[in-house]
Design an enzyme around this catalytic site. Structure first.
Site, PDB file in Angstrom:
ATOM      1  N   ASP A 136      43.300  48.661  36.118  1.00 30.79           N
ATOM      2  CA  ASP A 136      42.155  47.989  36.736  1.00 30.79           C
ATOM      3  C   ASP A 136      42.666  46.719  37.433  1.00 30.79           C
ATOM      4  OD1 ASP A 136      39.842  46.248  37.089  1.00 30.79           O
ATOM      5  OD2 ASP A 136      38.789  47.833  36.001  1.00 30.79           O
ATOM      6  N   ILE A 137      42.589  46.724  38.760  1.00 34.00           N
ATOM      7  CA  ILE A 137      43.162  45.614  39.540  1.00 34.00           C
ATOM      8  C   ILE A 137      42.390  44.321  39.284  1.00 34.00           C
ATOM      9  CG2 ILE A 137      43.661  44.801  41.891  1.00 34.00           C
ATOM     10  CD1 ILE A 137      43.788  47.873  42.641  1.00 34.00           C
TER      11      ILE A 137
ATOM     12  N   LYS B 273      30.062  44.763  32.973  1.00 38.75           N
ATOM     13  CA  LYS B 273      31.335  44.771  33.727  1.00 38.75           C
ATOM     14  C   LYS B 273      31.858  43.355  33.926  1.00 38.75           C
ATOM     15  CE  LYS B 273      31.334  48.863  36.394  1.00 38.75           C
ATOM     16  NZ  LYS B 273      30.902  49.587  37.567  1.00 38.75           N
TER      17      LYS B 273
ATOM     18  N   ASN C  98      37.105  58.305  47.977  1.00 36.16           N
ATOM     19  CA  ASN C  98      35.668  58.022  47.902  1.00 36.16           C
ATOM     20  C   ASN C  98      35.159  57.594  49.273  1.00 36.16           C
ATOM     21  OD1 ASN C  98      35.717  54.984  48.074  1.00 36.16           O
ATOM     22  ND2 ASN C  98      37.055  55.318  46.310  1.00 36.16           N
TER      23      ASN C  98
ATOM     24  N   LYS D 279      35.474  42.761  32.406  1.00 34.37           N
ATOM     25  CA  LYS D 279      36.612  42.573  33.312  1.00 34.37           C
ATOM     26  C   LYS D 279      37.001  41.106  33.428  1.00 34.37           C
ATOM     27  CE  LYS D 279      35.796  46.822  35.833  1.00 34.37           C
ATOM     28  NZ  LYS D 279      36.444  47.617  36.845  1.00 34.37           N
TER      29      LYS D 279
HETATM   30  O1  PMT Z   1      33.356  49.828  51.905  1.00 37.20           O
HETATM   31  P1  PMT Z   1      31.864  49.949  52.227  1.00 37.20           P
HETATM   32  O2  PMT Z   1      31.520  51.275  52.846  1.00 37.20           O
HETATM   33  O3  PMT Z   1      31.361  48.775  53.019  1.00 37.20           O
HETATM   34  O4  PMT Z   1      31.074  49.941  50.822  1.00 37.20           O
HETATM   35  C1  PMT Z   1      31.061  48.780  50.047  1.00 37.20           C
HETATM   36  C2  PMT Z   1      31.317  49.070  48.555  1.00 37.20           C
HETATM   37  C3  PMT Z   1      30.236  49.968  48.002  1.00 37.20           C
HETATM   38  C4  PMT Z   1      32.680  49.744  48.369  1.00 37.20           C
HETATM   39  C5  PMT Z   1      31.301  47.673  47.838  1.00 37.20           C
HETATM   40  O5  PMT Z   1      30.088  47.028  48.088  1.00 37.20           O
HETATM   41  C6  PMT Z   1      31.486  47.836  46.338  1.00 37.20           C
HETATM   42  O6  PMT Z   1      30.566  48.008  45.566  1.00 37.20           O
HETATM   43  N1  PMT Z   1      32.780  47.765  45.900  1.00 37.20           N
HETATM   44  C7  PMT Z   1      33.171  48.043  44.502  1.00 37.20           C
HETATM   45  C8  PMT Z   1      33.294  49.528  44.317  1.00 37.20           C
HETATM   46  C9  PMT Z   1      33.715  49.899  42.908  1.00 37.20           C
HETATM   47  O7  PMT Z   1      34.721  50.506  42.755  1.00 37.20           O
HETATM   48  O8  PMT Z   1      32.932  49.456  41.980  1.00 37.20           O
HETATM   49  P2  PMT Z   1      33.183  49.732  40.365  1.00 37.20           P
HETATM   50  O9  PMT Z   1      31.892  49.346  39.742  1.00 37.20           O
HETATM   51  O10 PMT Z   1      33.701  51.091  40.134  1.00 37.20           O
HETATM   52  O11 PMT Z   1      34.312  48.715  39.997  1.00 37.20           O
HETATM   53  C10 PMT Z   1      34.036  47.398  39.545  1.00 37.20           C
HETATM   54  C11 PMT Z   1      35.043  46.426  40.080  1.00 37.20           C
HETATM   55  O12 PMT Z   1      36.349  46.739  39.577  1.00 37.20           O
HETATM   56  C12 PMT Z   1      35.184  46.380  41.580  1.00 37.20           C
HETATM   57  O13 PMT Z   1      35.369  45.037  41.955  1.00 37.20           O
HETATM   58  C13 PMT Z   1      36.435  47.204  41.863  1.00 37.20           C
HETATM   59  O14 PMT Z   1      37.114  46.739  43.044  1.00 37.20           O
HETATM   60  C14 PMT Z   1      37.267  46.881  40.640  1.00 37.20           C
HETATM   61  N2  PMT Z   1      38.199  47.938  40.236  1.00 37.20           N
HETATM   62  C15 PMT Z   1      37.760  49.153  39.796  1.00 37.20           C
HETATM   63  C16 PMT Z   1      38.672  50.083  39.347  1.00 37.20           C
HETATM   64  C17 PMT Z   1      40.041  49.772  39.379  1.00 37.20           C
HETATM   65  N3  PMT Z   1      40.964  50.650  38.977  1.00 37.20           N
HETATM   66  N4  PMT Z   1      40.450  48.578  39.842  1.00 37.20           N
HETATM   67  C18 PMT Z   1      39.562  47.662  40.262  1.00 37.20           C
HETATM   68  O15 PMT Z   1      39.939  46.565  40.687  1.00 37.20           O
END
Ligand code: PMT
Length: 406
Positions: free
Chosen positions: A307-308, A340, A212, A344
């Protein structure tokens, strides 16, 4: 004090004033306390101390020329300001203070001060009449309102023979103020912090992967802000072009499975901030050889990644005291993010709208901080658009307050 300054990168601007001689001692004392000191000498400053003495004490090149081709090519005023944890102006002359307040950038020092996104401290030094002049006082007020920390000045006999307020603070007092800024007391000293950052790459074959657009800028900025508040910080990052931040234990991983393993191995921590954009899915199998394009149509079989964030938030007695997630949303941001937060099991969630070109790989971000209040309610705080470093510092300020009241 020694620990607070260990490995801190101080950019010291020496402007014109007789007190510049004290800055030589300041360099020495900062370095003895473990800080890295890089110096910028203004034209005025060079009238009082020589570049040679400054270079000898800092054991580094002295920067003074905005128009230096080599410096601009190799280092540049932007990099100089970004590669510091703190910009300290000592002595700060009336002229330098005036330029800072007015946003002038006619030499290297003032350009750095305009370009920096790091905390700035100044130690004014000037004659009492100059210090008490309404223009200087107005400039000081402007700088204070912008968050610049003013150290002193002290009162006493001055080099010009007059007595009053305007003397630069003693070196020991400046040192103590700088140490307090990074200090352990009242901040995150003694706390362990874990931050995830960047994307994950899920390999399909030796050359292709599912990934991504995350650059790691937001996550890395958070790790640096936690470290600047004294936390022992572990950064688990997916592949990014960013350098490993100084002083922070950085673990580089490729896949979500590797990221999970590195995070679990880093426990226990007091606070975990999951800013990484982790792939939810990975190819069920990785081919040892490059896949051939042969067929007209191909179907990819995917397996779900763990999911970490949710794993850390459900880690039983190893659960971090504070678990902060991020939510990258393109629609119904608050609704999806609130769900979320609960699903989570995290304490806080930083929601950002990642619609096209808004956040990924940008230098700024607009976020809403969601918090569970323990009574089933969610509080939300929308922050204005600001640099990712500012978002990080604001978030870490909230984390500091959390641990103060916890
Ligand atoms: O890296 P940059 O270019 O500065 O951009 C910043 C960012 C957009 C990456 C950052 O601000 C951000 O939004 N990070 C979370 C991205 C994400 O994966 O969001 P999500 O809504 O899909 O996931 C929700 C949360 O679960 C996040 O904290 C993610 O780290 C966590 N997650 C998701 C999937 C997974 N398998 N394990 C996780 O821990």
């Amino acid at each position: 004090m020694t620990n607070a300054l260990q490995n801190r990168r101080i950019l010291l601007v020496i402007s014109g004033g007789i007190a510049a001689y004290k800055s030589l001692d300041l360099i020495r004392r900062l370095r003895e306390a473990g800080a890295e000191v890089r110096c910028v000498l203004t034209q005025g400053g060079a009238q009082f101390v020589t570049p040679l003495s400054v270079a000898a004490l800092s054991e580094d090149k002295v920067y003074s020329d905005l128009w230096s081709l080599t410096d601009e090519a190799q280092m540049g005023h932007i990099r100089l300001s970004r590669e510091a944890d703190l910009v300290l102006v000592a002595p700060a002359s009336a002229n330098m203070i005036g330029k800072m307040a007015q946003g002038l950038a006619d030499d290297l020092a003032s350009t750095i001060l305009l370009a920096t996104d790091k905390p700035v401290m100044i130690a004014p030094a000037m004659n009492v009449m100059m210090w008490t002049h309404a223009a200087v006082q107005a400039n000081i007020k402007t700088l204070q309102q912008r968050g610049v920390k003013i150290l002193g000045p002290a009162s006493g006999l001055m080099a010009c023979g007059e007595e009053g307020e305007g003397r630069m603070l003693e070196v020991a007092d400046i040192l103590a103020a700088v140490a307090a800024h990074f200090s352990v007391a009242g901040s995150l000293g003694g706390k362990r912090a874990l931050v995830t950052s960047g994307p994950t790459f899920e390999p399909l074959d030796p050359v292709r992967f599912i990934g991504n657009r995350s650059s790691g800028k937001q996550g890395h900025a958070i790790a640096k802000a936690l470290y600047a508040q004294g936390a022992e910080t572990i950064l688990v990052t997916g592949p990014t072009a960013l350098p490993d931040p100084a002083g922070i234990k950085t673990i580089r991983v490729q896949t979500a499975q590797e990221m999970l393993a590195a995070c679990e191995a880093s426990l226990p921590v007091d606070v975990a901030v999951c800013a990484a954009a982790v792939a939810d899915w990975r190819p069920s199998e990785m081919s040892d050889e490059k896949l051939k394009k042969g067929a007209a149509k191909a179907v990819l079989e995917l397996a779900k990644n763990a999911d970490i964030l949710a794993t850390l938030a459900k880690a039983g007695n190893r659960r971090p005291r504070l678990v902060v997630g991020f939510a990258a949303e393109t629609n119904d941001m608050l609704k999806n993010a609130s769900e979320k937060l609960v699903r989570k099991n995290c304490d806080w969630l930083v929601a950002n709208d990642v619609g096209s070109g808004k956040v990924f790989n940008q230098d700024d971000n607009e976020v809403t901080l969601l918090r569970r209040d323990g009574k089933g309610q969610t509080q939300s705080d929308a922050w204005p658009r600001q640099s990712k470093d500012q978002v990080a510092r604001a978030l870490v300020e909230e984390i500091v307050s959390f641990f103060k009241t916890a």
